[in-house]
Design an enzyme around this catalytic site. Structure first.
Site, PDB file in Angstrom:
ATOM      1  N   HIS A  78       0.831  -1.207   0.000  1.00  0.00           N
ATOM      2  CA  HIS A  78       0.000   0.000   0.000  1.00  0.00           C
ATOM      3  C   HIS A  78       0.865   1.258   0.000  1.00  0.00           C
ATOM      4  CE1 HIS A  78      -3.462  -2.436   2.074  1.00  0.00           C
ATOM      5  NE2 HIS A  78      -3.158  -2.886   0.881  1.00  0.00           N
ATOM      6  N   HIS A 241      -9.222  -2.143  -5.177  1.00  0.00           N
ATOM      7  CA  HIS A 241      -8.145  -2.435  -4.239  1.00  0.00           C
ATOM      8  C   HIS A 241      -7.130  -3.387  -4.860  1.00  0.00           C
ATOM      9  CE1 HIS A 241      -6.015  -2.575  -0.470  1.00  0.00           C
ATOM     10  NE2 HIS A 241      -5.854  -3.876  -0.692  1.00  0.00           N
ATOM     11  N   HIS A 268      -0.263 -11.010  -5.048  1.00  0.00           N
ATOM     12  CA  HIS A 268       1.114 -10.595  -4.767  1.00  0.00           C
ATOM     13  C   HIS A 268       2.141 -11.549  -5.377  1.00  0.00           C
ATOM     14  CE1 HIS A 268      -0.719  -7.736  -2.095  1.00  0.00           C
ATOM     15  NE2 HIS A 268      -1.217  -8.684  -1.331  1.00  0.00           N
TER      16      HIS A 268
END
Length: 307
Positions: A78, A241, A268
């Site tokens: 983030h 997101h 990820h």
């Protein structure tokens, strides 16, 4: 020329880690040209620097973790996304624990922190990784298929599609496209929060994960609905997101990309596999700078607007 960027002054934040739940302090500091983004564990007897590179990623379970030797920093995506959204090239991040604070579960607080410190142009040309030919990674088949891909593009745009069989997610958009040259990262992407399901909480906590999570820093769903009293920030917040995460994961490569990224059910691990696949093919990319701002993709020369 299109110049590198750092902060004008330092700025600080305090919060808790999403997975470890521990209190952590961040100090974000300016750095010299060509430094890149470097995390520094200042809670250790001797501080340890962990430069952000694709090869420094050592764990991708539920977050992106970087390491140097046995020293690590978790959940960097983030903050990295905010750095990418504001075009920051050089930054020192002092951290007093092994996990970046989750704050409100999005990158909006990091954008605010970075913009409050001010963004400074530096006397060195900004360097990009320009993708020259398609690179793709795939996994699984049929209903288990997932993939991520980079294609040549004069700019940086992202397209992401999710597939969650859940009433609350089905009621929203599950595909989104975003152009980083639009200058609308802070407004259209940064406020999208991480999300999770109550059915997964017990399993995660038995593994020592999700200990700092809650309704104030995540979208939480039971089997049918969103439990947060204020609902969603965007009509398509779930997939936005995932775009936010992808922007952060891909910025771990150390330079902004000039490419079109597209993905289906990626995460990820696959985002890092994609970076490593790109770097493993020297003919698939080149490092470029722009001596004149007019040569750069539209929107890349402007500083991102404040909120």
């Amino acid at each position: 020329m299109l110049a590198q960027r750092t902060l004008k002054s330092l700025t600080k934040a305090v919060g808790v880690g999403l997975h470890g739940g521990q209190r952590v302090e961040l100090t974000l500091r300016p750095a010299a040209p060509d430094t890149g983004i470097v995390f520094r564990r200042v809670d250790l007897p001797e501080p340890v620097d962990i430069p952000v590179t694709a090869e420094s990623v050592t764990d991708t379970r539920l977050a992106s973790t970087i390491s140097n030797g046995g020293v690590k920093v978790n959940t960097i995506e983030h903050l990295m996304s905010a750095c990418a959204g504001l075009g920051l090239d050089n930054l020192y991040i002092d951290i007093t624990a092994e996990e970046v604070p989750i704050l409100d579960g999005s990158s909006a607080s990091f954008v605010y922190l970075l913009q409050s410190a001010g963004i400074a142009l530096q006397n060195k040309a900004k360097r990009f990784i320009r993708v020259k030919k398609p690179v793709e990674v795939r996994e699984g088949e049929g209903r288990n298929l997932k993939w991520a891909r980079l294609d040549p593009f004069h700019g940086y745009k992202l397209a992401f599609e999710i597939e969650f069989d859940h009433p609350a997610v089905n009621a929203t958009g599950q595909r989104v496209e975003f152009d980083m040259g639009s200058g609308r990262y802070a407004r259209e992407i940064a406020r999208a929060r991480t999300f999770g399901f109550t059915r997964d909480v017990e399993m995660m906590r038995s593994r020592g994960l999700g200990l700092g999570g809650g309704l104030d820093n995540a979208i939480v769903m039971d089997d049918v609905k969103v439990l947060n009293a204020d609902g969603l920030r965007y009509s398509d917040e779930f997939v936005k997101h995932k775009i936010l995460d992808a922007i952060g994961d891909l910025y771990i490569v150390g330079k902004p990309l000039l490419a079109a990224y597209s993905a289906f059910r990626s995460g990820h691990a696959m985002n890092n596999q994609l970076l490593r696949a790109l770097l493993a093919q020297p003919d698939a990319y080149e490092i470029v700078s722009f001596e004149h701002e007019r040569e750069a993709p539209l929107g890349f020369a402007q500083l991102a607007p404040a909120w």
